[in-house]
Structures are given as C-alpha cells and as structure tokens.
Design an enzyme around this catalytic site. Structure first.
Site, short mmCIF file in Angstrom:
data_model
loop_
_atom_site.label_atom_id
_atom_site.label_comp_id
_atom_site.label_asym_id
_atom_site.label_seq_id
_atom_site.Cartn_x
_atom_site.Cartn_y
_atom_site.Cartn_z
N CYS A 2 60.97 -63.83 82.83
CA CYS A 2 62.41 -63.93 82.76
C CYS A 2 62.77 -63.88 81.28
O CYS A 2 61.90 -64.04 80.43
CB CYS A 2 62.90 -65.25 83.35
SG CYS A 2 62.34 -65.52 85.03
N ARG A 27 62.81 -57.86 81.28
CA ARG A 27 61.97 -58.96 81.76
C ARG A 27 62.27 -59.34 83.21
O ARG A 27 61.58 -60.16 83.79
CB ARG A 27 62.19 -60.19 80.89
CG ARG A 27 61.54 -60.03 79.55
CD ARG A 27 61.85 -61.19 78.65
NE ARG A 27 60.96 -61.15 77.53
CZ ARG A 27 59.82 -61.85 77.44
NH1 ARG A 27 59.48 -62.68 78.38
NH2 ARG A 27 59.06 -61.72 76.39
N TRP A 74 63.44 -62.89 86.94
CA TRP A 74 62.56 -62.21 87.88
C TRP A 74 62.05 -63.30 88.80
O TRP A 74 61.37 -64.23 88.36
CB TRP A 74 61.39 -61.53 87.15
CG TRP A 74 60.52 -60.74 88.07
CD1 TRP A 74 60.77 -59.49 88.56
CD2 TRP A 74 59.27 -61.15 88.61
NE1 TRP A 74 59.72 -59.10 89.37
CE2 TRP A 74 58.79 -60.09 89.42
CE3 TRP A 74 58.47 -62.29 88.50
CZ2 TRP A 74 57.58 -60.13 90.11
CZ3 TRP A 74 57.27 -62.35 89.19
CH2 TRP A 74 56.83 -61.27 89.98
N ASN A 98 61.50 -69.70 81.68
CA ASN A 98 60.64 -68.56 81.96
C ASN A 98 59.24 -69.10 82.19
O ASN A 98 58.71 -69.80 81.32
CB ASN A 98 60.64 -67.58 80.77
CG ASN A 98 59.59 -66.49 80.93
OD1 ASN A 98 59.22 -66.14 82.05
ND2 ASN A 98 59.12 -65.98 79.81
N GLY A 99 58.64 -68.78 83.34
CA GLY A 99 57.30 -69.27 83.63
C GLY A 99 57.26 -69.85 85.04
O GLY A 99 58.13 -69.56 85.86
N GLU A 479 46.55 -43.85 88.38
CA GLU A 479 47.80 -43.98 87.62
C GLU A 479 48.92 -43.18 88.29
O GLU A 479 50.06 -43.65 88.39
CB GLU A 479 47.56 -43.52 86.17
CG GLU A 479 48.79 -43.32 85.30
CD GLU A 479 49.62 -44.58 85.09
OE1 GLU A 479 49.25 -45.66 85.57
OE2 GLU A 479 50.69 -44.46 84.46
N LYS A 483 52.40 -44.79 89.60
CA LYS A 483 53.72 -44.31 89.16
C LYS A 483 54.59 -44.00 90.37
O LYS A 483 55.75 -44.39 90.45
CB LYS A 483 53.62 -43.04 88.31
CG LYS A 483 53.11 -43.15 86.91
CD LYS A 483 54.09 -43.74 85.93
CE LYS A 483 53.92 -45.22 85.86
NZ LYS A 483 52.91 -45.70 84.94
N GLU A 486 55.66 -47.21 92.37
CA GLU A 486 56.59 -48.17 91.77
C GLU A 486 58.00 -47.63 91.61
O GLU A 486 58.95 -48.39 91.67
CB GLU A 486 56.06 -48.76 90.47
CG GLU A 486 56.03 -47.86 89.28
CD GLU A 486 55.57 -48.60 88.00
OE1 GLU A 486 54.98 -47.94 87.15
OE2 GLU A 486 55.82 -49.82 87.87
N HIS A 502 33.90 -41.02 102.57
CA HIS A 502 33.38 -42.31 103.03
C HIS A 502 34.45 -43.14 103.74
O HIS A 502 34.30 -44.35 103.88
CB HIS A 502 32.79 -43.07 101.84
CG HIS A 502 31.64 -42.35 101.20
ND1 HIS A 502 30.43 -42.18 101.81
CD2 HIS A 502 31.55 -41.69 100.01
CE1 HIS A 502 29.63 -41.47 101.02
NE2 HIS A 502 30.29 -41.15 99.93
N LYS A 602 59.56 -55.39 83.52
CA LYS A 602 58.76 -54.67 82.53
C LYS A 602 57.64 -55.55 81.97
O LYS A 602 56.53 -55.10 81.78
CB LYS A 602 59.69 -54.21 81.40
CG LYS A 602 59.02 -53.43 80.30
CD LYS A 602 58.73 -52.01 80.74
CE LYS A 602 57.98 -51.22 79.69
NZ LYS A 602 57.24 -50.12 80.31
O1 M6R Z 1 52.77 -54.79 79.11
P1 M6R Z 1 51.49 -54.48 79.83
O2 M6R Z 1 50.93 -53.15 79.43
O3 M6R Z 1 50.48 -55.57 79.72
O4 M6R Z 1 51.89 -54.37 81.35
C1 M6R Z 1 50.92 -54.16 82.32
C2 M6R Z 1 51.53 -53.75 83.63
O5 M6R Z 1 52.42 -54.73 84.08
C3 M6R Z 1 52.27 -52.41 83.52
O6 M6R Z 1 51.45 -51.39 83.04
C4 M6R Z 1 52.82 -51.98 84.89
O7 M6R Z 1 51.77 -51.71 85.76
C5 M6R Z 1 53.77 -50.80 84.74
N1 M6R Z 1 55.01 -51.08 85.39
C6 M6R Z 1 53.22 -49.54 85.31
O8 M6R Z 1 54.07 -48.46 85.15
#
Ligand code: M6R
Length: 607
Positions: A2, A27, A74, A98-99, A479, A483, A486, A502, A602
């Site tokens: 947050c 955040r 969040w 936050n936490g 990856e 992408k 998400e 498999h 983020k």
């Molecule tokens: O800030 P960070 O690179 O440590 O974040 C890691 C993940 O939370 C981040 O890469 C997340 O998976 C992204 N939303 C992917 O696009």
C-alpha cells in the site's frame, strides 16, 4: 503493498496528499483515503476503487486541515470496500498502514473483550485502537506509539494522526519502507521518495525498527531500542513531474517502446565498448572466490533470473540455484562459504525477495542486487549494487525492467566467467559485440508491432493459451504466459517444449492457441518436433522465430511472427518484445485495464 503519505504542513494538505497518492497508486488501487486534524476533531474521506473516486469524494466534500495522512490500498485482510479503506480511526487517532499485522486476531479479541468496537475487517484497525487506548488513558502520542509497537508482529509502515495534536504525526517502520521528507517549515512521511517528489528532495530513509515524531520543525527519530538516532538526509534524484505516457495509449506500450534506449543506457555501465571488455559498477568487487550462485526473485524478475542461470553455467561454469523468493527461506537452503546471492527486482522493495536477501546475508552470503530503483531497500542492503537504468516503470506488467535485467545479468555472467578464468579475451570481445547489438535488434523487433496487433484477435477469443520454448526460450514462454494472464485475464501456461508429451499435450485442441518461441539455432529442430506433435493433435500454433525459422517450419501455423535474426545470447531480450506486444494487444482487444489490472499492484511489499 500500500502507499502512505503524511504531511505536517503550513497550509491545507488534502490536495497535496492526493497528489502524493497519485505517485503511489502503483502500490495498490483497491481503495484510498485521507484524514486530517481539523478544529479538535479528525475528519476522513475514503472511497473504494481507484484514486479518481476519492478525488470525486473530495471535490463534493472538501477536507480542510494542515496536518494529515493518506493511503492507497492493496487489500490483504478484508475486501476492497470503503469501510475497509484506510485511514482507520477512533475518536482520538487515525492511522494508515502498509504491511500485515500477523497477530491481529488475538489483538482484536483482546480489544473486543475490553469493550471496544472495531468497524472493519482489516488487520490494521487493531493498531488504531491500541494506540487510542493509550491516548485516552492520558499518554502523549510518542509514548503511546512506543508502548504499542512491541506488541505488533509482522510487517508495518505506519503514519498516525492525533486529534489533540494537530501539529505532529508519528511514523514507524518494520519490514515495510518509510521515509521522512524535510521541507521548508513542513515535514513529511512517505512510502518512498517518489511519493514526496513534488514536496521535497531532502529524504531520510528510516531503518528497520525505527519510529519517528515529525513536526513542522523537523523529525525526531528513534531506533527499535527507543534511542534517539540520526538518519542521513540524502538528496533524492526523483523529480516532481509525474511520468507521462507521451503519445502512447498506455504506460505499458510506452515502456515496451523504450526498450532499445533503456537497454542501451543500461549496457553503457557494464560494457567498455572501445576496449571490448565487460565491467561492473564496482570494478574491484572480487568475483574470483565465488563458488556458487543463488538467484532469487519473483514474477518477471524470476524469469530473468531463470535465463541468467543458463548464462552463468555456460560462461562461468559456476553452479546456480534458482528459487522463487517466497519459497527460498522456507526450504532450509544450504548456503556455503563462497556463495553469491543475486536478488533481482524492479522495485527493490518486494517483501519476499528482501526477506531472502536478509536471510542469505545472515548466512554469510555476498549479496548482489539487480534493481531498477537505486534508492530502494535492496539497493541499500546489497554488497554489490547492479542498477538497471530502465527509468520509472509504471505499468504493472513489467517489460523494460525485464530486458534491462537480462542485459545486466549477461554482463555479470561474463564478468564472473572472466574472474574465474573461464573467458578468453576473444570470447569476451564476442560477448561485448553481441550485447552491443541488442538495442538495434530490439528496434527491429518493435517493427512487427502492427502485424502482432493484427493477430491478437485470434488469441483474445481463447480461454486458455499455451507457450512453449526450450533453453532460454523456456523462461520466455513462462514470461509470455505471465504477461498474458496478468493483463488479459486469459488463463495461460508456459512449458518447456519437450515436457509437453509428459502430460500437458492432453490439453491440446483447436480452441487452445499454442505460442511457440523458437529462434533458429541448435535447439530449433527439437522445438519444431514438439510443435509438430501439437499440430498433429489439431493444435493451432503461432510460431515466433526468425526468417529462417519461419521459412523452415511456418507452413502449417495459424500465424507466424518474424523476428530479426540475432545471436542466441541476445535472443531472450529480442524475443521478449513479441510476447509483450502480443499480451498487450490481446488485453486491449479485450478491453481490460492494461496498466492497472485487477487484483494486482506494482510493488508487492507484503509476504
Ligand atoms: O519489483 P519486482 O521486480 O521485485 O517485482 C516482482 C514481481 O512482482 C513482478 O515482476 C510481477 O510479476 C510483474 N507484475 C510481472 O509483470
């Protein structure tokens, strides 16, 4: 996870708090709220959903007061409702957090047993009540907070406002970041320097266990033993301007397009082009004694680490362990002398990765941090800071940070190989030349944007999508799937191409697009065989390869995406572009919120 802002100001603060929250929306954006101290009472405005809703509430019902706290959430405990939005308040105090307060249940039971009524489902509200009880009993704000902090287990950054003391705020940090900002006749609290960028550049970073009383005159900081301490004031390089989308429709697209420039910018710190040597920002950091590497990260950063494992083993012949950070600490990892832990993180604040860093440090490992935010906690706690120069990444889906991480990790692998005597000068020159080609190759990959957009509709209609790759294309498959999941909310999985037979091949039918990442090269024929096994079962394949690859195997595919032909070392950087663009265009076709997808944030600062 947050975002927090607090101001003890000389003039009304609501607009400035809202502006600070705009910078922190990365955040979390489940709900937001502001509280100020006004004429002997606490006033609050809160709204569920994105910040725009809070702005509307404030427009209809403005908030006076020159001392206040603000929060963008969040959700962890309790849904994203207005009632669960911070600040949480009693008559005496209001508080943002936050936490996670891990022991909130027994604390809640204790409070209700004493007759207190809690209104929300959050873990946070107990803290407001615990502090309030002390204040109601006649304690001064600092004394009240000092008595409550030892009772809290878990992680927190807190900012607390007091009805009877409109001239101060109390902040505290343990496990979640909090900074103090120094203005002219004003003092601030923020989750990071970015939150305070429009207010001040003079920033002090609180350390673990610190708590602080801020007034207009300044800050009194105490450590976890309650001793007064000084924390150095640094000048933050973060500017006051909000990063703009330029001519692009979304931050994500802008950031995808920035890759040639930011990768070039990043490589500049790691390559000596004239001498054709790889280098490190701390040239005398001794890598020769490193006997084992442990790479730990989350999400996209983890997949960058997965690519790097191939490079470290291939170039330096050093064994590499690779873990998602949330698992690392809890599997009793064996860390021997001579070990280097590499943490990879865009934000440098991800709680799981930070916890892994600290655990490894306590076990005597040297720590290298590949981070994009140079003032972040990981950057400050590492022995070797390896910055990516991607610039602020605002889109929740990580794109340019990933390719910059790959650039740094390739250079680090070559540095390690040289230090271990495993790299001939000729090999080093060749690595430098190939890495130097990456920015132009990324530009070449971006040229296929329109054709990728044109085929996005064939993926947008799917319920499930598979991504396949071998070698360093396997992490890229993972990856690509991440992408797509998400930002488009389509279920997607990445597999090692050879692993399909498999089990996962049972999923294949004509409703599941299969995206095969296969640059021509040593693994091409093997991957194509796996692709043909998919096609033989009615699977519809989108092949991402270079001209030779598409000529050789593109015939029976639903579609093909042709990338520039590049050396295998930089292929992971180049092939990141089509998987990013495909996910982007599919999300746009589906009409989802590309930059702020549902349920995400983020920066993930809770475990
Ligand atoms: O800030 P960070 O690179 O440590 O974040 C890691 C993940 O939370 C981040 O890469 C997340 O998976 C992204 N939303 C992917 O696009």
């Amino acid at each position: 996870m947050c975002g927090i802002v607090g101001i003890v100001g000389a003039t009304p603060v609501a607009d400035r708090l809202l502006d600070g929250l705009k910078r922190l929306e990365y955040r979390g954006y489940d709900s937001a709220g502001i509280a100020t101290a006004v004429d002997g009472r606490i006033e609050r405005r809160r709204a569920s959903g994105k910040l725009i809703h809070l702005a509307e509430v404030l427009q209809g019902d403005p908030l006076p007061g020159s001392t206040g706290i603000a929060h963008t959430r969040w959700a962890t405990h309790g849904g994203p409702t207005t009632n669960n939005a911070h600040p949480h308040a009693t008559g005496e105090v209001a508080l943002v957090h936050n936490g996670i307060i891990e022991n909130f249940k027994p604390l809640r039971d204790e409070l209700t047993a004493r007759g207190r009524t809690l209104e929300s489902e959050t873990d946070t509200e107990v803290v407001a009540h615990l502090v309030s009880e002390k204040v109601e009993a006649g304690m001064a704000p600092a004394d009240a907070v000092r008595e409550v902090l030892p009772r809290l287990h878990g992680a927190f950054a807190l900012a607390i406002l007091f009805r009877q003391h409109p001239d101060l705020l109390v902040g505290a940090r343990l496990g979640s970041p909090l900074v103090v900002g120094y203005g002219d006749g004003e003092t601030y609290l923020g989750s990071d320097a970015l939150a305070l960028a429009a207010l001040t550049q003079r920033i002090a970073y609180l350390e673990e266990g610190d708590w602080v009383v801020i007034t207009r005159e300044g800050a009194q900081i105490f450590d976890r033993e309650n001793n007064p301490v000084e924390r150095p004031v640094t000048i933050s390089g973060v500017t006051g301007e909000l990063v703009s989308k330029g001519n692009h429709r979304h931050y994500m697209l802008k950031e995808i397009y920035e890759q040639p420039i930011v990768v070039a910018q990043t490589l500049r710190s790691y390559l000596q082009r004239m001498e054709e040597r790889v280098t490190l920002p701390i040239p005398d950091f001794d890598l020769s004694a490193i006997r084992r590497v442990t790479i730990v990260a989350c999400g996209t950063s983890f997949y960058a680490g997965m690519v790097a494992k191939y490079w470290f083993e291939q170039f330096a012949r050093v064994p590499v362990d690779l873990d998602v950070a949330s698992e690392f600490r809890y599997r009793a990892p064996v860390m021997e002398e001579g070990g280097l832990m590499i943490v990879i993180s865009q934000s440098g604040e991800t709680a799981d990765t930070l916890a892994a860093l600290r655990h490894a440090k306590s076990e005597g490992q040297k720590i290298a941090a590949v981070v994009n935010v140079p003032t972040s906690t990981m950057a400050r706690e590492a022995d070797l800071l390896l910055p990516t120069h991607a610039g602020p990444e605002i889109g929740v889906a990580s794109t340019k940070a990933f390719t910059c991480q790959l650039a740094v990790l390739a250079a680090l692998a070559a540095n390690l190989a040289r230090a271990k005597g495993r790299l001939t000068p000729a090999d080093e020159k060749s690595i430098v030349r190939h890495l130097a080609e990456a920015p132009a190759a990324l530009n070449g990959a971006l040229a296929y944007d329109e054709s990728i957009e044109a085929m996005a509709h064939s993926v947008a209609a799917a319920r499930d999508v598979l991504y396949l790759g071998r070698g360093t294309d396997y992490p890229l498959a993972l990856e690509g799937a991440l992408k797509l999941k998400e930002i488009s909310y389509i279920h997607a999985e990445g597999y090692a191409a050879g692993e399909m037979k498999h089990g996962p091949i049972a999923l294949i039918d004509d409703a599941v697009p299969v995206i095969v990442i296969a640059p021509s090269g040593p693994l091409f024929d093997k991957t194509v065989s796996n692709m043909q096994e998919v096609q033989a079962r009615g699977g519809r394949v989108i092949l991402i390869s270079d001209y030779d690859g598409v000529q050789a195997a593109g015939e029976n595919c639903l579609a093909t995406i042709t990338m520039p032909k590049v050396h295998p070392l930089i292929a992971p950087l180049v092939y990141a572009v089509p998987v990013q663009l495909l996910a982007y265009h599919v999300a746009v076709a589906k009409g989802t919120d590309v930059d702020q997808p549902r349920n995400l944030a983020k920066s993930v600062t809770v475990e």
